[in-house]
Structures are given as C-alpha cells and as structure tokens.
Design a protein around this motif. Sequence first.
Motif, PDB file in Angstrom:
ATOM      1  N   LEU A  95     -71.147  27.735 -54.834  1.00  0.00           N
ATOM      2  CA  LEU A  95     -70.227  29.045 -54.285  1.00  0.00           C
ATOM      3  C   LEU A  95     -69.487  29.089 -55.121  1.00  0.00           C
ATOM      4  CD1 LEU A  95     -69.930  28.035 -50.713  1.00  0.00           C
ATOM      5  CD2 LEU A  95     -71.541  29.908 -51.587  1.00  0.00           C
ATOM      6  N   HIS A  96     -69.018  28.764 -56.276  1.00  0.00           N
ATOM      7  CA  HIS A  96     -68.138  28.183 -57.385  1.00  0.00           C
ATOM      8  C   HIS A  96     -66.959  28.607 -56.761  1.00  0.00           C
ATOM      9  CE1 HIS A  96     -71.846  28.824 -60.421  1.00  0.00           C
ATOM     10  NE2 HIS A  96     -71.609  30.009 -59.408  1.00  0.00           N
ATOM     11  N   SER A  97     -66.410  27.650 -55.703  1.00  0.00           N
ATOM     12  CA  SER A  97     -64.840  27.899 -55.265  1.00  0.00           C
ATOM     13  C   SER A  97     -64.775  26.612 -54.383  1.00  0.00           C
ATOM     14  CB  SER A  97     -65.110  29.310 -54.185  1.00  0.00           C
ATOM     15  OG  SER A  97     -63.506  29.169 -53.557  1.00  0.00           O
ATOM     16  N   PRO A  98     -63.994  25.709 -54.706  1.00  0.00           N
ATOM     17  CA  PRO A  98     -63.840  24.699 -53.535  1.00  0.00           C
ATOM     18  C   PRO A  98     -63.575  25.684 -52.120  1.00  0.00           C
ATOM     19  CG  PRO A  98     -62.462  24.842 -54.914  1.00  0.00           C
ATOM     20  CD  PRO A  98     -63.337  25.899 -55.797  1.00  0.00           C
ATOM     21  N   LEU A  99     -62.513  26.713 -52.049  1.00  0.00           N
ATOM     22  CA  LEU A  99     -61.888  27.405 -50.575  1.00  0.00           C
ATOM     23  C   LEU A  99     -63.031  27.794 -49.617  1.00  0.00           C
ATOM     24  CD1 LEU A  99     -58.451  28.153 -51.711  1.00  0.00           C
ATOM     25  CD2 LEU A  99     -59.070  26.801 -50.630  1.00  0.00           C
ATOM     26  N   ALA A 116     -57.332  18.395 -45.882  1.00  0.00           N
ATOM     27  CA  ALA A 116     -58.161  17.535 -46.592  1.00  0.00           C
ATOM     28  C   ALA A 116     -59.426  18.133 -47.481  1.00  0.00           C
ATOM     29  CB  ALA A 116     -58.411  16.996 -45.676  1.00  0.00           C
ATOM     30  N   ILE A 117     -59.945  18.352 -46.186  1.00  0.00           N
ATOM     31  CA  ILE A 117     -61.448  19.062 -46.886  1.00  0.00           C
ATOM     32  C   ILE A 117     -61.496  19.783 -48.025  1.00  0.00           C
ATOM     33  CG2 ILE A 117     -63.656  20.269 -46.397  1.00  0.00           C
ATOM     34  CD1 ILE A 117     -63.528  18.049 -44.506  1.00  0.00           C
ATOM     35  N   SER A 118     -60.807  20.624 -47.910  1.00  0.00           N
ATOM     36  CA  SER A 118     -60.521  21.548 -48.991  1.00  0.00           C
ATOM     37  C   SER A 118     -59.808  21.274 -50.648  1.00  0.00           C
ATOM     38  CB  SER A 118     -59.339  22.957 -49.500  1.00  0.00           C
ATOM     39  OG  SER A 118     -59.571  23.725 -48.209  1.00  0.00           O
ATOM     40  N   VAL A 119     -59.178  19.826 -50.777  1.00  0.00           N
ATOM     41  CA  VAL A 119     -58.635  19.181 -51.181  1.00  0.00           C
ATOM     42  C   VAL A 119     -59.464  17.370 -52.123  1.00  0.00           C
ATOM     43  CG1 VAL A 119     -56.866  17.309 -52.706  1.00  0.00           C
ATOM     44  CG2 VAL A 119     -56.190  18.995 -51.316  1.00  0.00           C
ATOM     45  N   SER A 120     -60.141  17.365 -51.098  1.00  0.00           N
ATOM     46  CA  SER A 120     -61.543  16.441 -50.946  1.00  0.00           C
ATOM     47  C   SER A 120     -62.810  16.600 -52.144  1.00  0.00           C
ATOM     48  CB  SER A 120     -62.447  15.650 -49.798  1.00  0.00           C
ATOM     49  OG  SER A 120     -62.853  16.613 -48.998  1.00  0.00           O
ATOM     50  N   ILE A 121     -62.706  18.565 -51.649  1.00  0.00           N
ATOM     51  CA  ILE A 121     -64.120  18.725 -52.668  1.00  0.00           C
ATOM     52  C   ILE A 121     -63.528  19.362 -53.911  1.00  0.00           C
ATOM     53  CG2 ILE A 121     -64.962  21.352 -52.129  1.00  0.00           C
ATOM     54  CD1 ILE A 121     -65.009  21.606 -49.887  1.00  0.00           C
ATOM     55  N   ALA A 139     -63.036  15.286 -55.410  1.00  0.00           N
ATOM     56  CA  ALA A 139     -64.373  14.057 -55.929  1.00  0.00           C
ATOM     57  C   ALA A 139     -65.470  14.734 -57.347  1.00  0.00           C
ATOM     58  CB  ALA A 139     -65.174  15.345 -54.597  1.00  0.00           C
ATOM     59  N   PRO A 140     -65.434  15.284 -57.605  1.00  0.00           N
ATOM     60  CA  PRO A 140     -65.880  15.460 -58.777  1.00  0.00           C
ATOM     61  C   PRO A 140     -65.152  14.836 -59.973  1.00  0.00           C
ATOM     62  CG  PRO A 140     -66.112  17.168 -57.791  1.00  0.00           C
ATOM     63  CD  PRO A 140     -65.418  16.786 -56.822  1.00  0.00           C
ATOM     64  N   LYS A 141     -63.883  15.047 -59.964  1.00  0.00           N
ATOM     65  CA  LYS A 141     -63.139  14.372 -60.831  1.00  0.00           C
ATOM     66  C   LYS A 141     -62.768  12.480 -61.004  1.00  0.00           C
ATOM     67  CE  LYS A 141     -60.607  18.672 -61.196  1.00  0.00           C
ATOM     68  NZ  LYS A 141     -61.441  19.360 -61.679  1.00  0.00           N
ATOM     69  N   PHE A 142     -62.740  11.729 -59.678  1.00  0.00           N
ATOM     70  CA  PHE A 142     -62.518  11.125 -59.024  1.00  0.00           C
ATOM     71  C   PHE A 142     -63.859  10.328 -59.132  1.00  0.00           C
ATOM     72  CE2 PHE A 142     -57.964  11.507 -57.040  1.00  0.00           C
ATOM     73  CZ  PHE A 142     -57.355  11.150 -58.383  1.00  0.00           C
ATOM     74  N   GLY A 143     -64.329  10.632 -58.503  1.00  0.00           N
ATOM     75  CA  GLY A 143     -66.166  10.077 -57.784  1.00  0.00           C
ATOM     76  C   GLY A 143     -65.891   9.550 -56.485  1.00  0.00           C
ATOM     77  N   PHE A 144     -66.584   9.485 -55.449  1.00  0.00           N
ATOM     78  CA  PHE A 144     -66.742   8.832 -54.144  1.00  0.00           C
ATOM     79  C   PHE A 144     -66.145   7.737 -53.668  1.00  0.00           C
ATOM     80  CE2 PHE A 144     -70.541  11.880 -54.483  1.00  0.00           C
ATOM     81  CZ  PHE A 144     -69.971  13.946 -54.283  1.00  0.00           C
TER      82      PHE A 144
END
Length: 153
Positions: free
Chosen positions: A36-40, A88-93, A96-101
């Motif tokens: 979707l090209h959007s975390p929100l 929580a959901i928006s920030v984790s999305i 996650a790619p920056k930190f790794g799971f």
Amino acid sequence: MIKLSSQVLLFLPLALGIGIAMAIQTALNTQLRESLHSPLQAAFISFLIGTIVLGLLVSFEDATKPSLAQLGQIPWYLWLGGFLGVYAISVSIYTAPKFGFLTLSGVIIFGQLGMSMLLDHFGWLGNEKVPVNWQRVLGAIMIFAGVIFTFQR
C-alpha cells in the motif's frame, strides 16, 4: 510467586500465543505496508479487518450489549485503549523494517516490562499494588541487555 497449576498450564500457551501472533501480525502488516506504500493505510486495513472480526464475535456473544447511556458513563480515559492500539500497530509497521522483528519485539517487551512495573508498584489504573523488588528490576535489566545484543546484526 505464581504456583504451577492446571490453570497456569492452560493460560501459559495462550499467553505465549499472543507473542507469536504479534510477531506474525507485525510481519504481515509490514508486507501490507509495502503493497500500500503507507504504514497508516496498512494499520487502517489491519484495524478494519479486526473490527469486522470483533463485530462478528460480539454478535454471537451472550453478554448484554450496553446502551448509549451506559457507554456515556464510562470514564473518558478508558477510551484511550483504541488510540494506544493505533499507535502500537502504526509505529510497529514503520519501525519493523528498520529494527528487524527480533529487536522491535525486544524493545516492545522492555517497554511493557517498565510500564508494567510502574502500574504494579503504584497500583495505577485500578491494579493491585505489587511493589518493585530487585528480582523484577534484574529481570527487566536482563531483557534490556538482550535487546542491546539484538541491535548487533
């Protein structure tokens, strides 16, 4: 101290399942974000599906449904759970790619431990007071140390 009982043996796997589900949810939502090209927008779709599933479950539940008047009597701060879920959901999305799971999960767990110790110690939000002791602090420090190690890829 929690005693090992049949109830603990039943709920332990269920609680472990929350952690498993949260890791998978973050991975799925992160892939949805890429589509979707959007975390929100990914978070919105996630909450929309969750809302539909909850609506179906509530419709089959035997519990009495609250009236609008009853909903109006609920203290304002109890409505903040939805906002916290969006955060929580928006920030984790997004993270996650920056930190790794693994690292993201560790940071989340450390944050949960820290806030949980405060909620327990002070009895905030109607919780029973459970004083902070050295074992709890040591456990949190050990989790934090583990998180530091996971930053090393």
